[in-house]
Design a protein around this motif. Structure first.
Motif: not given
Length: 142
Positions: A128-139
């Protein structure tokens, strides 16, 4: 979340990477992208993906398997000279705040391991490759 029988709540049963990914999504955590590796020997073929994941700022990678039931968290990958590769593994059961990073390594909670030794060649693995929250918010903003 409704994906488990009623008796699961409050139990001491373990969840795997698939369930962890569902939890991340359900509870609004970082995005979790799943990758299934049918045999640990095939992990060599996923090193480029892992390297790209980390070099692009991806977060920790949760790892679960079948024959190899030792949960792992990958924090990095290093492609060494020749064909040898190493992964930086954190034992996800680590719960105490260390005095310093060296204390984690000295206690065996984190360390570099050869890919060929860290993974059972006959076990399947889910990553399970996770992204950082900031990346999620950016998307979300795009």
């Amino acid at each position: 979340m409704g994906d488990k029988p009623a008796g699961f709540r409050g139990s001491r049963s373990w969840i795997g990477c698939v369930e962890a990914s569902l939890c991340l999504s359900y509870f609004g955590g970082p995005q979790g992208r799943l990758c299934h590796v049918p045999r640990g020997a095939g992990l060599q073929g996923e090193l480029e993906r892992l390297y790209s994941h980390f070099s692009e700022g991806g977060g920790p990678v949760m790892v679960g398997g079948d024959a190899d039931a030792r949960a792992k968290t990958l924090l990095g990958v290093c492609l060494g000279p020749g064909t040898e590769a190493y992964v930086l593994i954190l034992d996800p059961h680590c719960w105490d705040a260390p005095e310093n990073p060296s204390a984690l390594q000295a206690a065996g909670w984190v360390g570099w391991q050869k890919v060929t030794r860290a993974f059972d060649p006959n076990s399947f693995y889910n990553l399970c490759l996770t992204s950082h929250n900031s990346e999620k918010q950016q998307h979300t903003l795009d």
